[in-house]
Design a protein around this motif. Structure first.
Motif, PDB file in Angstrom:
ATOM      1  N   LEU A  18       0.824  -1.207   0.000  1.00 19.11           N
ATOM      2  CA  LEU A  18       0.000   0.000   0.000  1.00 19.11           C
ATOM      3  C   LEU A  18       0.858   1.256   0.000  1.00 19.11           C
ATOM      4  N   LEU A  19       1.944   1.245   0.787  1.00 21.66           N
ATOM      5  CA  LEU A  19       2.850   2.402   0.812  1.00 21.66           C
ATOM      6  C   LEU A  19       3.499   2.614  -0.546  1.00 21.66           C
ATOM      7  N   VAL A  20       3.908   1.506  -1.183  1.00 14.56           N
ATOM      8  CA  VAL A  20       4.505   1.612  -2.519  1.00 14.56           C
ATOM      9  C   VAL A  20       3.506   2.212  -3.502  1.00 14.56           C
ATOM     10  N   LEU A  21       2.263   1.763  -3.439  1.00 17.55           N
ATOM     11  CA  LEU A  21       1.243   2.300  -4.337  1.00 17.55           C
ATOM     12  C   LEU A  21       1.006   3.787  -4.095  1.00 17.55           C
ATOM     13  N   ILE A  22       0.955   4.185  -2.827  1.00 17.62           N
ATOM     14  CA  ILE A  22       0.698   5.589  -2.495  1.00 17.62           C
ATOM     15  C   ILE A  22       1.782   6.488  -3.069  1.00 17.62           C
ATOM     16  N   PHE A  23       3.044   6.041  -2.939  1.00 14.42           N
ATOM     17  CA  PHE A  23       4.143   6.885  -3.408  1.00 14.42           C
ATOM     18  C   PHE A  23       4.412   6.728  -4.902  1.00 14.42           C
ATOM     19  N   ALA A  24       4.068   5.570  -5.465  1.00 17.78           N
ATOM     20  CA  ALA A  24       4.371   5.333  -6.882  1.00 17.78           C
ATOM     21  C   ALA A  24       3.275   5.829  -7.811  1.00 17.78           C
ATOM     22  N   MET A  25       2.048   5.915  -7.340  1.00 16.72           N
ATOM     23  CA  MET A  25       0.936   6.287  -8.214  1.00 16.72           C
ATOM     24  C   MET A  25       1.088   7.673  -8.840  1.00 16.72           C
ATOM     25  N   PRO A  26       1.489   8.723  -8.080  1.00 14.95           N
ATOM     26  CA  PRO A  26       1.673  10.031  -8.744  1.00 14.95           C
ATOM     27  C   PRO A  26       2.721   9.992  -9.845  1.00 14.95           C
ATOM     28  N   PHE A  27       3.816   9.260  -9.600  1.00 16.70           N
ATOM     29  CA  PHE A  27       4.848   9.160 -10.627  1.00 16.70           C
ATOM     30  C   PHE A  27       4.333   8.393 -11.843  1.00 16.70           C
ATOM     31  N   ALA A  28       3.605   7.298 -11.597  1.00 17.55           N
ATOM     32  CA  ALA A  28       3.051   6.514 -12.700  1.00 17.55           C
ATOM     33  C   ALA A  28       2.050   7.341 -13.502  1.00 17.55           C
ATOM     34  N   TRP A  29       1.256   8.150 -12.809  1.00 19.70           N
ATOM     35  CA  TRP A  29       0.282   9.001 -13.500  1.00 19.70           C
ATOM     36  C   TRP A  29       0.991  10.064 -14.347  1.00 19.70           C
ATOM     37  N   MET A  30       2.082  10.619 -13.818  1.00 18.35           N
ATOM     38  CA  MET A  30       2.842  11.614 -14.571  1.00 18.35           C
ATOM     39  C   MET A  30       3.431  10.985 -15.828  1.00 18.35           C
ATOM     40  N   LEU A  31       3.994   9.784 -15.698  1.00 18.84           N
ATOM     41  CA  LEU A  31       4.559   9.096 -16.856  1.00 18.84           C
ATOM     42  C   LEU A  31       3.485   8.758 -17.877  1.00 18.84           C
ATOM     43  N   SER A  32       2.343   8.285 -17.390  1.00 13.39           N
ATOM     44  CA  SER A  32       1.241   7.939 -18.301  1.00 13.39           C
ATOM     45  C   SER A  32       0.749   9.172 -19.048  1.00 13.39           C
ATOM     46  N   THR A  33       0.555  10.276 -18.337  1.00 16.85           N
ATOM     47  CA  THR A  33       0.052  11.498 -18.967  1.00 16.85           C
ATOM     48  C   THR A  33       1.046  12.055 -19.980  1.00 16.85           C
ATOM     49  N   SER A  34       2.343  11.907 -19.696  1.00 13.79           N
ATOM     50  CA  SER A  34       3.361  12.441 -20.604  1.00 13.79           C
ATOM     51  C   SER A  34       3.377  11.722 -21.943  1.00 13.79           C
ATOM     52  N   LEU A  35       2.742  10.548 -22.018  1.00 17.10           N
ATOM     53  CA  LEU A  35       2.741   9.776 -23.255  1.00 17.10           C
ATOM     54  C   LEU A  35       1.376   9.777 -23.943  1.00 17.10           C
ATOM     55  N   LYS A  36       0.445  10.610 -23.471  1.00 14.66           N
ATOM     56  CA  LYS A  36      -0.895  10.663 -24.038  1.00 14.66           C
ATOM     57  C   LYS A  36      -1.027  11.805 -25.039  1.00 14.66           C
ATOM     58  N   THR A  37      -2.061  11.707 -25.861  1.00 16.68           N
ATOM     59  CA  THR A  37      -2.459  12.856 -26.670  1.00 16.68           C
ATOM     60  C   THR A  37      -3.254  13.812 -25.781  1.00 16.68           C
ATOM     61  N   LEU A  38      -3.403  15.049 -26.222  1.00 16.25           N
ATOM     62  CA  LEU A  38      -4.131  16.030 -25.409  1.00 16.25           C
ATOM     63  C   LEU A  38      -5.580  15.603 -25.144  1.00 16.25           C
ATOM     64  N   PRO A  39      -6.338  15.103 -26.139  1.00 19.00           N
ATOM     65  CA  PRO A  39      -7.717  14.663 -25.837  1.00 19.00           C
ATOM     66  C   PRO A  39      -7.771  13.549 -24.792  1.00 19.00           C
ATOM     67  N   GLU A  40      -6.766  12.646 -24.802  1.00 19.07           N
ATOM     68  CA  GLU A  40      -6.766  11.556 -23.826  1.00 19.07           C
ATOM     69  C   GLU A  40      -6.606  12.049 -22.402  1.00 19.07           C
ATOM     70  N   THR A  41      -5.937  13.192 -22.226  1.00 19.06           N
ATOM     71  CA  THR A  41      -5.752  13.719 -20.867  1.00 19.06           C
ATOM     72  C   THR A  41      -7.050  14.256 -20.289  1.00 19.06           C
ATOM     73  N   MET A  42      -8.033  14.490 -21.136  1.00 23.63           N
ATOM     74  CA  MET A  42      -9.308  15.051 -20.685  1.00 23.63           C
ATOM     75  C   MET A  42     -10.382  13.975 -20.441  1.00 23.63           C
ATOM     76  N   ILE A  43     -10.067  12.719 -20.763  1.00 22.65           N
ATOM     77  CA  ILE A  43     -11.052  11.650 -20.637  1.00 22.65           C
ATOM     78  C   ILE A  43     -11.331  11.341 -19.168  1.00 22.65           C
ATOM     79  N   PHE A  44     -12.620  11.121 -18.853  1.00 23.47           N
ATOM     80  CA  PHE A  44     -12.985  10.673 -17.507  1.00 23.47           C
ATOM     81  C   PHE A  44     -13.984   9.523 -17.626  1.00 23.47           C
TER      82      PHE A  44
END
Length: 275
Positions: A18-44
């Motif tokens: 759980l601690l690993v997930l808490i600290f790794a999730m923001p970094f994983a989200w940043m990496l994921s967003t950096s590889l998306k197209t602009l429309p994909e960043t707006m998807i919910f």
């Protein structure tokens, strides 16, 4: 009894995950967003894995400003601060740890008090003084205010105090000078602590946004965090994918530094804990 031990281990493992997930999730989200197209960043709800990997986001971030210039400025400032801090905290920590002189307790207390004073409280007098010295918009304006570190002195003092006095007396009997004792005995023994402090200092000043923003008004000495901040708006739309690509460029040197220093960090905590 065996089942209780297994249950405790499972609970500990779950807690660590759980601690690993808490600290790794923001970094994983940043990496994921950096590889998306602009429309994909707006998807919910958002997608963790991009449909198409947009590596061009990194190129867009790089050409959004003089990134190489920002990186060189950040390296110069971070390295300059670290060198000056090592030159000041090592002898200061040795003096506080191994000598008893009049007023030593008071002086060490004054050093510790500086830990409670935020930079936002003292930046104005420092700014005015640097202005008088005509150092604004220079690397020195970003380096000199951090030439020493109260935290570094405290951390290293605790490490130096753990060295046996007999070892130092033996060195003195061999006609060793104080500077030789520091460089050949104290510093090698405190290498894990020094590496840990060096990493913390590098991260803090590599990521520093407030001080470069206050002390610089043009691109001459501005550092990478200020360059990243410029990637905010393009054609009136927040380009989160390009911004996150810039942030990935920002954190990459930190990850590299941590990779090389992690063994020393573990040794520092283990050494302190055993003592």
């Amino acid at each position: 009894m065996k089942m209780i031990k297994i249950a405790v281990r499972v609970v500990n493992l779950i807690g660590l995950l759980l601690l690993v997930l808490i600290f790794a999730m923001p970094f994983a989200w940043m990496l994921s967003t950096s590889l998306k197209t602009l429309p994909e960043t707006m998807i919910f709800p958002p997608n963790w894995i991009p449909k198409h990997f947009e590596w061009s986001n990194f190129a867009k971030a790089w050409v959004s400003g003089p990134f190489l210039h920002y990186i060189m400025n950040s390296l110069t400032v971070s390295a300059g601060i670290l060198v000056l801090q090592m030159l000041t905290i090592i002898p200061a920590a040795y003096a506080f740890a191994r000598y008893r002189f009049k007023g030593s307790g008071f002086l060490f207390g004054m050093v510790m008090i500086t830990l409670m004073i935020p930079a936002q409280l003292i930046f104005l007098p420092v700014y005015l003084q640097l202005s008088v010295w005509k150092l604004l918009n220079t690397h020195l304006a970003l380096i000199l205010p951090f030439a020493s570190s109260a935290f570094g002195i405290f951390l290293l003092r605790q490490s130096f105090k753990q060295v046996q006095e007999e070892l130092l007396e033996a060195a003195r009997l061999d006609s060793a000078k104080e500077w030789q004792i520091i460089l050949r005995i104290m510093v090698p023994l405190a290498k894990p602590v020094l590496a840990t402090f060096a990493l913390f200092s590098f991260i803090a000043h590599w990521n520093d946004y407030f001080w470069p923003l206050v002390m610089t008004t043009d691109e001459t000495a501005r550092t990478l965090p200020l360059g990243i901040a410029k990637i905010r708006q393009e054609a009136g739309i927040a380009n989160w994918n390009v911004l996150m690509a810039g942030n990935m460029i920002l954190v990459t040197p930190i990850l590299i530094a941590f990779f090389f220093a992690q063994r020393q960090i573990i040794r520092a905590f283990v050494y302190t804990g055993v003592k």
